[in-house]
Design an enzyme around this catalytic site. Structure first.
Site, PDB file in Angstrom:
ATOM      1  N   GLU A 177      -8.468   2.711   5.957  1.00  0.00           N
ATOM      2  CA  GLU A 177      -9.115   2.307   4.706  1.00  0.00           C
ATOM      3  C   GLU A 177      -9.153   0.785   4.576  1.00  0.00           C
ATOM      4  O   GLU A 177     -10.194   0.185   4.315  1.00  0.00           O
ATOM      5  CB  GLU A 177      -8.353   2.920   3.534  1.00  0.00           C
ATOM      6  CG  GLU A 177      -8.908   2.527   2.171  1.00  0.00           C
ATOM      7  CD  GLU A 177      -8.037   3.012   1.031  1.00  0.00           C
ATOM      8  OE1 GLU A 177      -8.528   3.015  -0.118  1.00  0.00           O
ATOM      9  OE2 GLU A 177      -6.865   3.366   1.264  1.00  0.00           O
ATOM     10  N   HIS A 178      -7.992   0.158   4.740  1.00  0.00           N
ATOM     11  CA  HIS A 178      -7.890  -1.313   4.730  1.00  0.00           C
ATOM     12  C   HIS A 178      -7.443  -1.766   6.117  1.00  0.00           C
ATOM     13  O   HIS A 178      -6.423  -1.279   6.619  1.00  0.00           O
ATOM     14  CB  HIS A 178      -6.859  -1.800   3.715  1.00  0.00           C
ATOM     15  CG  HIS A 178      -7.015  -1.245   2.333  1.00  0.00           C
ATOM     16  ND1 HIS A 178      -6.345  -0.112   1.910  1.00  0.00           N
ATOM     17  CD2 HIS A 178      -7.771  -1.673   1.289  1.00  0.00           C
ATOM     18  CE1 HIS A 178      -6.662   0.132   0.657  1.00  0.00           C
ATOM     19  NE2 HIS A 178      -7.533  -0.786   0.252  1.00  0.00           N
TER      20      HIS A 178
ATOM     21  N   GLN B 277       0.823  -1.209   0.000  1.00  0.00           N
ATOM     22  CA  GLN B 277       0.000   0.000   0.000  1.00  0.00           C
ATOM     23  C   GLN B 277       0.859   1.262   0.000  1.00  0.00           C
ATOM     24  O   GLN B 277       0.479   2.282  -0.577  1.00  0.00           O
ATOM     25  CB  GLN B 277      -0.948  -0.006   1.196  1.00  0.00           C
ATOM     26  CG  GLN B 277      -1.938  -1.165   1.175  1.00  0.00           C
ATOM     27  CD  GLN B 277      -2.689  -1.276  -0.146  1.00  0.00           C
ATOM     28  OE1 GLN B 277      -3.333  -0.333  -0.591  1.00  0.00           O
ATOM     29  NE2 GLN B 277      -2.607  -2.442  -0.775  1.00  0.00           N
TER      30      GLN B 277
ATOM     31  N   ASP C 214      -7.532  -5.067  -4.170  1.00  0.00           N
ATOM     32  CA  ASP C 214      -7.075  -4.016  -5.075  1.00  0.00           C
ATOM     33  C   ASP C 214      -7.261  -4.429  -6.528  1.00  0.00           C
ATOM     34  O   ASP C 214      -7.579  -3.597  -7.390  1.00  0.00           O
ATOM     35  CB  ASP C 214      -5.580  -3.731  -4.860  1.00  0.00           C
ATOM     36  CG  ASP C 214      -5.317  -2.814  -3.683  1.00  0.00           C
ATOM     37  OD1 ASP C 214      -6.274  -2.199  -3.179  1.00  0.00           O
ATOM     38  OD2 ASP C 214      -4.138  -2.700  -3.280  1.00  0.00           O
TER      39      ASP C 214
ATOM     40  N   HIS D  28       1.641   2.951  -3.364  1.00  0.00           N
ATOM     41  CA  HIS D  28       0.604   3.647  -4.129  1.00  0.00           C
ATOM     42  C   HIS D  28       0.909   5.131  -4.293  1.00  0.00           C
ATOM     43  O   HIS D  28       0.620   5.725  -5.330  1.00  0.00           O
ATOM     44  CB  HIS D  28      -0.754   3.510  -3.436  1.00  0.00           C
ATOM     45  CG  HIS D  28      -1.500   2.276  -3.801  1.00  0.00           C
ATOM     46  ND1 HIS D  28      -1.924   2.012  -5.077  1.00  0.00           N
ATOM     47  CD2 HIS D  28      -1.916   1.227  -3.049  1.00  0.00           C
ATOM     48  CE1 HIS D  28      -2.570   0.865  -5.100  1.00  0.00           C
ATOM     49  NE2 HIS D  28      -2.566   0.363  -3.881  1.00  0.00           N
TER      50      HIS D  28
ATOM     51  N   HIS E  58     -51.592  22.949   6.399  1.00  0.00           N
ATOM     52  CA  HIS E  58     -51.471  21.531   6.711  1.00  0.00           C
ATOM     53  C   HIS E  58     -52.770  21.001   7.335  1.00  0.00           C
ATOM     54  O   HIS E  58     -53.247  19.912   6.990  1.00  0.00           O
ATOM     55  CB  HIS E  58     -50.302  21.301   7.694  1.00  0.00           C
ATOM     56  CG  HIS E  58     -48.954  21.350   7.065  1.00  0.00           C
ATOM     57  ND1 HIS E  58     -48.402  22.501   6.569  1.00  0.00           N
ATOM     58  CD2 HIS E  58     -48.025  20.371   6.856  1.00  0.00           C
ATOM     59  CE1 HIS E  58     -47.194  22.246   6.089  1.00  0.00           C
ATOM     60  NE2 HIS E  58     -46.948  20.946   6.261  1.00  0.00           N
TER      61      HIS E  58
END
Length: 419
Positions: free
Chosen positions: A316-317, A248, A350, A251, A409
């Site tokens: 995230e993961h 990761q 992924d 990235h 109403h």
């Protein structure tokens, strides 16, 4: 809790400069359409294209560059992502039920009409990026799916990205990147149609543009650089943990890779493995900067403390490398996607397992999940009131409206009473 390695991470705040830059881009595109889009493509993307839309001939020529193996890999991604999205959609059932005599209530599951997907250009042509954002939209039943991606491959879009988008059901592809792509999809131009929902990850300008156009259109979520949290104990293999962290980290220079361990011995060994592996990485790999600045190793005193840290980070993961993974999965509730067991590599998701890799970052896992087929449908309620249900609801509504001082109403309800 002890830090073996501490990061310099601070939650990103949108700078005033980025916010104003994006605001100016969006305003210009809203006013000047294609002309403004081409202006920004030339300025930011160095693109000299006269047409922002890829022609069918350009698409066909690009796809011919791909090998059969590359096409097969992408076909498999589309198939698996679509199958998982279909299984999710099958869980979204319409509702039609009587809630009292003459009171029929329910909801319908309705696909949005037009979706705009954004696929980053990035450092590498990621084969899964197009299918991840577009295939669930097709499964949802979206009538029109368009896509934007930067023209950073010989003046066009990488053939693998083009092929993945076409196989996923995209009907129109535009060579536009950055905030200008988000603006074009949000407002529409002479060439590009206005969409109902925009999905897909991107850099800080893309993220900020999505924030600013939200309300004009829907968005999936605002996703930042990749994050992984590995929660491990003494039973796991430090080398496996190290490769999971670096997968990761590579990235993006701003990606976060975090190890939480109940074992200091295992944590120290993992740090050694990471440093050894980095020596084999290309010197230009983002993993070097990412790990140096943002890599983190935390030793906790117990599994319970580790659970608490995981929930606080809301990564995230979240990858569990524990001897008794299944004993704790119901106690962890803040994450984008959960990976249970040392062999459940985040890389599988992924690339091709089927779950979506567009996930919340920056603690977004506290309040949302990732992109899914439900991002492209509306669960819209309906009601039909007849017979005894009219009298029952009219009596309640008219009296409540009187108390609230709402004359219109009251009358709307009262006029429907049978006596």
């Amino acid at each position: 809790m002890e830090f073996i390695k501490k990061s310099s991470y601070e939650k990103a705040e949108t700078s005033e400069e980025t916010e104003q830059t994006v605001k100016d881009i969006l305003k210009n595109i809203r006013s000047h359409g294609d002309e403004a889009v081409k202006e920004y493509e030339k300025k930011f993307g160095k693109s000299e294209r006269t047409s922002i839309r890829l022609s069918e001939e350009e698409i066909e020529i690009a796809i011919r560059e791909l090998t059969d193996e590359e096409k097969h890999l992408i076909d498999n991604v589309v198939k698996r992502v679509s199958e998982f999205a279909q299984a999710q959609l099958d869980c979204l059932l319409p509702l039609d039920k009587e809630f009292g005599d003459g009171i029929r209530l329910g909801h319908k599951v309705i696909p949005v009409e037009t979706v705009g997907t954004y696929v980053p250009g990035g450092r590498y042509p990621l084969l899964s990026s197009g299918p991840m954002v577009a295939a669930p939209a097709k499964v949802a039943g979206v009538k029109k799916i368009i896509a934007c991606s930067p023209a950073n491959y010989n003046g066009s879009i990488h053939p693998a990205v083009i092929y993945g988008l076409k196989k996923s059901g995209v009907s129109e592809i535009y060579a536009i990147g950055g905030a200008q792509a988000i603006g074009a999809m949000a407002y529409g131009t002479e060439t590009l149609p206005q969409v109902d929902v925009i999905s897909g990850p991107g850099n800080r300008f893309v993220a900020e543009a999505k924030r600013q156009v939200f309300g004009e259109v829907g968005i999936d979520l605002v996703a930042g650089p990749s994050e992984v949290v590995v929660f491990a104990d003494e039973s796991t293999n430090p080398e496996l943990v190290a490769v999971d962290l670096l997968a990761q980290a590579e990235h993006d220079p701003n990606a976060r890779a975090i190890l939480i361990s109940t074992s200091k011995k295992m944590a120290d060994k993992t740090l050694e493995e990471v440093n050894l592996l980095l020596e084999t990485f290309n010197e230009n790999s983002p993993a070097h900067e990412s790990w140096e600045r943002l890599g983190e190793i935390i030793v906790v005193e117990s599994v319970e403390e580790g659970i608490s840290v995981c929930n606080k980070i809301a990564g995230e993961h979240l990858h569990l490398h524990l001897k008794n993974n299944k004993d704790i999965i119901d106690q962890i509730y803040n994450y984008g996607s959960l990976f249970i067991g040392a062999n459940s590599s985040v890389v599988f998701s992924d690339k091709v397992s089927g779950t979506n890799h567009t996930l919340p970052t920056n603690r977004g896992g506290r309040y949302t999940g990732g992109l899914w087929v439900g991002s492209y449908v509306k669960v819209a309620t309906f009601q039909e009131i007849t017979g005894a249900g009219v009298d029952y609801l009219a009596t309640h509504s008219s009296r409540q409206s009187e108390i609230e001082g709402l004359e219109g109403h009251h009358l709307s309800a009262f006029k429907r009473k049978s006596n």
